[in-house]
Design an enzyme around this catalytic site. Structure first.
Site, mmCIF file in Angstrom:
data_model
loop_
_atom_site.group_PDB
_atom_site.id
_atom_site.type_symbol
_atom_site.label_atom_id
_atom_site.label_comp_id
_atom_site.label_asym_id
_atom_site.label_seq_id
_atom_site.Cartn_x
_atom_site.Cartn_y
_atom_site.Cartn_z
ATOM 1 N NE ARG A 1 -16.865 -15.395 -32.373
ATOM 2 C CZ ARG A 1 -16.781 -15.069 -30.758
ATOM 3 N NH1 ARG A 1 -16.558 -16.567 -29.134
ATOM 4 N NH2 ARG A 1 -16.262 -14.158 -29.765
ATOM 5 C CE LYS B 1 -20.937 -15.560 -42.139
ATOM 6 N NZ LYS B 1 -20.662 -15.395 -41.238
ATOM 7 C CG ASN B 2 -18.709 -12.031 -42.108
ATOM 8 O OD1 ASN B 2 -19.519 -12.643 -41.548
ATOM 9 N ND2 ASN B 2 -17.638 -12.064 -42.258
ATOM 10 N NE ARG C 1 -21.435 -20.676 -38.270
ATOM 11 C CZ ARG C 1 -20.203 -20.237 -38.472
ATOM 12 N NH1 ARG C 1 -19.440 -20.745 -37.831
ATOM 13 N NH2 ARG C 1 -20.200 -18.664 -38.001
ATOM 14 N NE ARG D 1 -14.055 -15.367 -33.902
ATOM 15 C CZ ARG D 1 -14.771 -15.890 -34.908
ATOM 16 N NH1 ARG D 1 -15.174 -16.720 -35.310
ATOM 17 N NH2 ARG D 1 -15.206 -14.399 -35.699
ATOM 18 C CG ASP E 1 -13.366 -14.592 -42.566
ATOM 19 O OD1 ASP E 1 -12.990 -15.264 -41.947
ATOM 20 O OD2 ASP E 1 -14.679 -13.649 -42.994
ATOM 21 C CB CYS F 1 -14.928 -19.860 -32.210
ATOM 22 S SG CYS F 1 -15.052 -19.891 -33.408
HETATM 23 C C1 UD1 Z 1 -14.821 -10.349 -38.397
HETATM 24 C C2 UD1 Z 1 -15.781 -11.367 -39.184
HETATM 25 C C3 UD1 Z 1 -14.727 -13.085 -39.458
HETATM 26 C C4 UD1 Z 1 -14.103 -12.783 -39.954
HETATM 27 C C5 UD1 Z 1 -13.219 -11.976 -38.637
HETATM 28 C C6 UD1 Z 1 -12.185 -11.042 -39.137
HETATM 29 C C7 UD1 Z 1 -18.313 -11.835 -39.246
HETATM 30 C C8 UD1 Z 1 -19.634 -11.826 -38.730
HETATM 31 N N1 UD1 Z 1 -17.431 -12.336 -38.534
HETATM 32 O O1 UD1 Z 1 -15.597 -11.141 -37.037
HETATM 33 O O2 UD1 Z 1 -15.235 -13.449 -40.629
HETATM 34 O O3 UD1 Z 1 -12.947 -13.687 -40.027
HETATM 35 O O4 UD1 Z 1 -14.083 -10.767 -38.800
HETATM 36 O O5 UD1 Z 1 -11.857 -10.396 -40.380
HETATM 37 O O6 UD1 Z 1 -18.132 -10.859 -39.590
HETATM 38 N N2 UD1 Z 1 -10.854 -9.479 -30.570
HETATM 39 C C9 UD1 Z 1 -10.318 -8.979 -29.283
HETATM 40 N N3 UD1 Z 1 -10.980 -8.481 -28.180
HETATM 41 C C10 UD1 Z 1 -12.485 -8.313 -28.740
HETATM 42 C C11 UD1 Z 1 -12.886 -8.470 -30.540
HETATM 43 C C12 UD1 Z 1 -12.026 -8.805 -31.184
HETATM 44 O O7 UD1 Z 1 -9.069 -9.884 -29.137
HETATM 45 O O8 UD1 Z 1 -13.272 -7.377 -28.642
HETATM 46 C C13 UD1 Z 1 -9.081 -9.806 -31.728
HETATM 47 C C14 UD1 Z 1 -9.680 -11.199 -32.016
HETATM 48 O O9 UD1 Z 1 -9.775 -12.508 -31.442
HETATM 49 C C15 UD1 Z 1 -9.076 -11.425 -33.548
HETATM 50 C C16 UD1 Z 1 -9.049 -10.180 -33.916
HETATM 51 O O10 UD1 Z 1 -9.459 -8.843 -32.870
HETATM 52 O O11 UD1 Z 1 -7.856 -11.730 -32.818
HETATM 53 C C17 UD1 Z 1 -9.809 -9.017 -35.283
HETATM 54 O O12 UD1 Z 1 -10.952 -10.312 -34.718
HETATM 55 P P1 UD1 Z 1 -12.379 -9.578 -34.983
HETATM 56 O O13 UD1 Z 1 -12.186 -8.504 -36.044
HETATM 57 O O14 UD1 Z 1 -13.136 -8.845 -34.087
HETATM 58 O O15 UD1 Z 1 -13.829 -10.666 -35.497
HETATM 59 P P2 UD1 Z 1 -15.168 -10.759 -35.898
HETATM 60 O O16 UD1 Z 1 -16.408 -9.597 -36.007
HETATM 61 O O17 UD1 Z 1 -15.137 -11.546 -34.566
#
Ligand code: UD1
Length: 419
Positions: free
Chosen positions: A94, A22-23, A399, A123, A307, A118
Site C-alpha cells: 500500500r 520498513k515504515n 514483507r 484503508r 502494529d 487489504c
Molecule cells: C501506516 C503503517 C502501518 C500502520 C498504520 C497505523 C506504513 C507503511 N504503514 O499505514 O504499518 O499500521 O500506519 O499506524 O507506514 N485513513 C482514512 N483515509 C486515508 C488514510 C487513512 O480513512 O486517506 C484511515 C485508515 O483507514 C485508518 C487510519 O486512517 O483507519 C490510520 O491509517 P494510516 O495512519 O493512514 O495508515 P497507513 O499510513 O496506511
C-alpha cells in the site's frame, strides 16, 4: 508456497540486532523522487516491501544501486522519471501510493495505481487525495488508477487532516517540499518514522518546521543536496522480540535501538510483569514473575501501536486473569484471533474490542497467515506451544521482517522454512 515450521517450548535467549525500520524506509525512498543529486540511504531492512519500492523507483527511471551486503541504497535521478506507478507493484504494498505526492510535486502529472485491497480494513486514501486537490491538483479515478495533474504546480495552503494518518501526513509532507509557497499541515501523525522522514528531507535542504506535536510547516524549494542518511531502527520488530523473550521466559539483549521512542510499549510490558533493563541503545528483557492481565487501546503515536496488537495478544493468553484490547486504528484487525483460537486461546471479539482470557495452554497447529503482523503473532504463538506449528502464507511475514527465522534460531528457537 513457503511456510515456517516451529517446534515450541524453547527459551528465546541471546542477542538480537534490530534492523532498520520498513515504515521509515518506504516514505524516504518515495521522497527520493524529488532529488536530482546522489542520495545514499543506509541501515535499509532487507524485506520484500523495500525491494518492491526499490523496483518501483527503478521502473520509473531512477538509477537504484542496492548493496544488500552493506544494507545501503544509492539513488541517482539523472533524467526525468516516468510518472507511472503500475498495479503489479502496488497490489502487494500500500505504501506505493507514497510516490503520488512527490511525482505530482515535481513533474505536475502522475498515474498511480490504487493500492491493492487489504485484510485489515478498507484503508482508503481519501485524505491523501483531498489534500492534493486542496493544493491545486486535478484528480480522476479510472480503471483502478489515480490520474492526477497540477498544470501550474502544487500550491502551498493550510491542510487539516480529518483524522491522524501516517501515510497521508507523509505523502503531503513530501509533496509540500516542492509546492509553491508555504504549506501548513495540521493534525499530523507524529510517529518516529515521520520524524525520520523529516530529518532526511531537512538534510536534503527542505525547509520544514515542526510546531508542537501535530503541526508541520513546509516552505517549498526547488533544488536538493546530495546526502547520506541512516534509517531509524524498527520499533515494531524490537517490540516483537521483547514479546518473544517474555513469552518463552528467555533472557534477550535487543540491540541497535533507541528505547526512548518506545517507552509506551516498554512501560506497558513492564506493568504486565516483564523485566526490561533500559540502556542507551539496547535493552535486556527477562521474565521471572507471573504475567498480569492488562487493558490496552491502540492509538496513534505516542499511544500503543496497532502494529504490535496481534503480538501482545499472544502474551495476554498467558497472563493471570482477563485482558482487553480496543483496536483504535483499523476496523478489521483481529484476523489472527480465529487461528489463535484453533491453538486453544480463549478470545471473545465484539466489534473493535477483544477480551483475552489468560492462562491458556496453546497447542501447535497448521495455521494460515492473513497479514504481516498477524503472521508474526502466529509464529510467537508457535514458540510458546508444546508441539509443532506450521505457519502458511509467510509471504506476508517476508514483507516486513528481515531474517526472522535466522534471528530466532540464533537465540534458541527451533524454527525452519519449508519450501
Ligand atoms: C501506516 C503503517 C502501518 C500502520 C498504520 C497505523 C506504513 C507503511 N504503514 O499505514 O504499518 O499500521 O500506519 O499506524 O507506514 N485513513 C482514512 N483515509 C486515508 C488514510 C487513512 O480513512 O486517506 C484511515 C485508515 O483507514 C485508518 C487510519 O486512517 O483507519 C490510520 O491509517 P494510516 O495512519 O493512514 O495508515 P497507513 O499510513 O496506511
Amino acid at each position: 508456497m513457503q511456510k515456517l515450521e516451529i517446534k515450541g517450548g524453547r527459551k528465546i535467549s541471546g542477542t538480537i540486532i534490530i534492523s532498520g525500520s520498513k515504515n521509515a524506509t518506504l516514505p524516504i525512498l518515495a521522497s527520493t523522487i524529488l532529488a536530482n543529486k546522489k542520495v545514499t540511504i543506509k541501515n535499509i531492512p532487507l524485506v520484500k516491501d523495500v525491494l518492491t519500492m526499490a523496483e518501483l523507483l527503478s521502473t520509473m527511471g531512477s538509477i537504484v544501486r542496492f548493496d544488500k551486503k552493506k544494507k545501503k541504497i544509492e539513488i541517482i535521478n539523472k533524467k526525468s522519471l516516468k510518472t507511472f506507478a503500475p498495479y503489479h507493484l502496488l497490489k502487494t504494498m500500500r505504501a506505493g501510493v507514497l510516490v503520488l505526492g512527490p511525482l505530482l510535486a515535481k513533474y505536475r502529472i502522475a498515474k498511480v495505481s490504487l493500492p491493492g485491497g487489504c485484510a485489515i480494513g478498507s484503508r482508503p486514501i481519501n485524505f491523501h487525495l483531498d489534500a492534493l486537490k486542496k493544493m491545486g491538483a486535478k484528480i480522476k479515478i479510472k480503471d483502478g488508477y489515480i490520474f492526477a495533474s497540477a498544470k501550474k504546480g502544487l500550491k502551498g495552503c493550510t491542510i487539516k487532516f480529518p483524522k491522524i494518518s501516517v501515510g497521508a501526513t507523509e505523502n503531503i509532507l513530501i509533496a509540500a517540499c516542492f509546492a509553491k509557497g508555504e504549506t501548513k499541515l495540521k493534525n499530523c501523525a507524529s510517529e518516529p518514522e515521520i520524524n525520520d522522514l523529516i530529518i532526511f528531507l531537512k538534510k536534503l535542504g527542505c525547509k520544514i518546521k515542526k510546531i508542537g506535536k501535530r503541526n508541520i510547516n513546509i516552505l517549498g524549494i526547488k533544488e536538493l543536496k546530495s546526502i547520506t542518511h541512516n534509517v531509524i531502527f524498527d520499533r515494531i520488530e524490537a517490540g516483537t522480540y521483547i514479546i518473544a523473550a517474555a513469552l518463552t521466559k528467555g533472557k534477550l539483549k535487543i540491540k541497535n535501538i533507541n528505547p526512548k521512542i518506545m517507552l509506551t510499549e516498554i512501560n506497558l510490558l513492564k506493568k504486565m510483569g516483564v523485566n526490561i533493563i533500559i540502556k542507551k541503545n539496547y535493552i535486556i528483557v527477562s521474565r521471572s514473575k507471573k504475567l498480569k492481565s492488562i487493558n490496552i487501546s491502540t492509538q496513534p503515536y505516542p499511544g500503543f501501536p496497532t502494529d504490535l496488537q496481534a503480538q501482545i495478544m499472544v502474551l495476554m493468553t498467558k497472563a493471570e486473569g482477563v485482558s482487553t484490547i480496543k483496536e483504535g486504528i483499523f476496523e478489521n484487525r483481529f484476523m489472527h484471533v480465529s487461528e489463535l483460537r484453533r491453538m486453544g486461546a480463549q478470545i471473545e471479539i465484539k466489534g473493535n474490542k477483544a477480551k483475552i482470557f489468560g492462562k491458556s495452554k496453546l497447542n501447535g497447529a497448521e495455521l494460515m497467515a492473513t497479514d504481516l503482523r498477524a503472521s508474526v503473532c502466529l509464529v510467537l504463538a508457535g514458540l510458546t506451544s508444546f508441539n509443532k506449528t506450521v505457519v502458511n502464507r509467510i509471504y506476508h511475514l517476508d514483507r516486513g521482517y528481515e531474517n526472522l527465522e535466522y534471528k530466532l534460531s540464533n537465540c534458541g528457537a527451533q524454527i525452519k522454512r519449508l519450501q
